[in-house]
Design an enzyme around this catalytic site. Structure first.
Site, PDB file in Angstrom:
ATOM      1  N   ASN A  67       0.835  -1.191   0.000  1.00 49.44           N
ATOM      2  CA  ASN A  67       0.000   0.000   0.000  1.00 49.44           C
ATOM      3  C   ASN A  67       0.875   1.249   0.000  1.00 49.44           C
ATOM      4  OD1 ASN A  67      -2.715  -1.104   0.173  1.00 49.44           O
ATOM      5  ND2 ASN A  67      -2.168  -1.779   2.237  1.00 49.44           N
ATOM      6  N   CYS A  76      -5.067  -7.013  -3.948  1.00 45.90           N
ATOM      7  CA  CYS A  76      -5.548  -5.825  -4.661  1.00 45.90           C
ATOM      8  C   CYS A  76      -6.037  -6.276  -6.028  1.00 45.90           C
ATOM      9  CB  CYS A  76      -4.427  -4.807  -4.788  1.00 45.90           C
ATOM     10  SG  CYS A  76      -4.871  -3.343  -5.742  1.00 45.90           S
ATOM     11  N   GLY A  77      -7.337  -6.145  -6.299  1.00 44.72           N
ATOM     12  CA  GLY A  77      -7.909  -6.639  -7.541  1.00 44.72           C
ATOM     13  C   GLY A  77      -7.450  -5.869  -8.762  1.00 44.72           C
ATOM     14  N   ASN A  78      -7.494  -4.539  -8.705  1.00 45.10           N
ATOM     15  CA  ASN A  78      -7.023  -3.754  -9.843  1.00 45.10           C
ATOM     16  C   ASN A  78      -5.516  -3.881 -10.007  1.00 45.10           C
ATOM     17  OD1 ASN A  78      -9.517  -2.757 -10.739  1.00 45.10           O
ATOM     18  ND2 ASN A  78      -9.495  -1.132  -9.211  1.00 45.10           N
ATOM     19  N   GLU A 189     -10.094   3.719   0.864  1.00 43.98           N
ATOM     20  CA  GLU A 189      -9.224   2.547   0.997  1.00 43.98           C
ATOM     21  C   GLU A 189      -8.302   2.665   2.192  1.00 43.98           C
ATOM     22  OE1 GLU A 189      -7.272   0.290  -1.989  1.00 43.98           O
ATOM     23  OE2 GLU A 189      -8.280   1.370  -3.612  1.00 43.98           O
ATOM     24  N   CYS A 199     -11.532   0.473  -6.844  1.00 45.55           N
ATOM     25  CA  CYS A 199     -11.038  -0.574  -5.952  1.00 45.55           C
ATOM     26  C   CYS A 199     -11.617  -1.893  -6.446  1.00 45.55           C
ATOM     27  CB  CYS A 199     -11.464  -0.303  -4.509  1.00 45.55           C
ATOM     28  SG  CYS A 199     -10.944  -1.601  -3.361  1.00 45.55           S
ATOM     29  N   THR A 201     -11.191  -5.204  -5.341  1.00 50.25           N
ATOM     30  CA  THR A 201     -11.810  -6.067  -4.334  1.00 50.25           C
ATOM     31  C   THR A 201     -13.058  -5.402  -3.768  1.00 50.25           C
ATOM     32  OG1 THR A 201     -10.308  -5.196  -2.621  1.00 50.25           O
ATOM     33  CG2 THR A 201      -9.669  -7.269  -3.706  1.00 50.25           C
TER      34      THR A 201
END
Length: 263
Positions: A67, A76-78, A189, A199, A201
């Protein structure tokens, strides 16, 4: 001693990341202070997070995510979608991959700028008052909002993330509003400690929460619009069990360069 490190910038629906090819271990002992410096939008490169692409046994590569506050993050999905595009651009993969992240193996396919990323199954969703609380690789709080474009997401998100329930471990706070056939999402976030443009997720968590809210079942694809672009979340829903979860959206190269860092 200063060392020049090559970096690449990618963004997925406005969620932006610094990516470093670390297969040759150019960065061995990365510190919280270094990550914070690199992600700083005034004194560094600037990003929501930093990712290292590393070698791993049996799978195509490993994703190590930090982060912007300097600490190693949860999934982190993206970021996952961006590192797939990065791996493709490095020639490590072609149009599909299986890679390792902090929450285990993920598969993905890529076609031009669109990346479909397999996400973790979800078997449990809790309630906190009217809000939904669930873990989609990262912990999320999902609450409905009215007139979301005017909402002070920083103030309200900060208050929830730092209340007595969530202060210690933190939580991502998602505000969602119905929009056409899908939903509009804004997210505060943890780790960034601010609103981000998207975001992954969080979009996944919102799609699941709204499927429960509307009592939908079966194979579903739910459009989620973030500030930075359009995402799609698909899954098989059976009661509160979600399987075959896929996050789809754009992942774009922005620029590359070198930065001098002190080691």
């Amino acid at each position: 001693m200063d060392q020049k490190i090559k970096f690449h910038k990618y963004q997925g629906a406005g969620n932006d990341f610094i990516l470093i090819d670390n297969r040759d271990k150019v960065l061995n002992n990365i510190s919280n202070a270094l990550v914070k410096h690199l992600c700083d939008r005034r004194f560094g490169i600037g990003a929501d997070g930093l990712m290292l692409l590393q070698n791993t046994n049996e799978l195509d590569f490993e994703m190590v995510y930090f982060n912007s506050d300097g600490r190693e993050g949860s999934m982190c999905g993206n970021g996952g979608r961006c590192i797939v595009a990065f791996a493709r651009d490095l020639g490590i993969i072609k149009d599909k991959t299986v890679f390792l992240a902090v929450d285990g193996e993920h598969y993905a396919t890529i076609q031009r700028e669109q990346v479909k990323l397999g996400m973790t199954d979800v078997n449990e969703i809790q309630k906190d008052g009217e809000a939904y609380v669930l873990h989609t690789g990262s912990p999320h709080y999902v609450t409905k909002a009215n007139n979301l474009t005017q909402l002070d997401v920083y103030q309200q998100g900060y208050a929830i993330r730092n209340n007595s329930t969530y202060r210690q471990d933190g939580i991502n706070v998602n505000f969602v509003e119905k929009e056409g056939a899908g939903y509009f999402l804004r997210t505060f976030e943890r780790g960034v400690e601010n609103e981000t443009y998207a975001c992954g997720t969080g979009a996944t968590a919102v799609a699941m929460a709204m499927a429960i809210e509307e009592d939908l079942n079966g194979p579903l694809e739910i459009p989620i619009r973030a500030l930075g672009g359009q995402l799609y979340v698909s899954f098989e829903k059976n009661g509160q069990r979600f399987t075959n979860v896929i996050l789809k959206g754009p992942a774009n190269f922005v620029y590359e360069g070198f930065i001098a860092i002190s080691l």
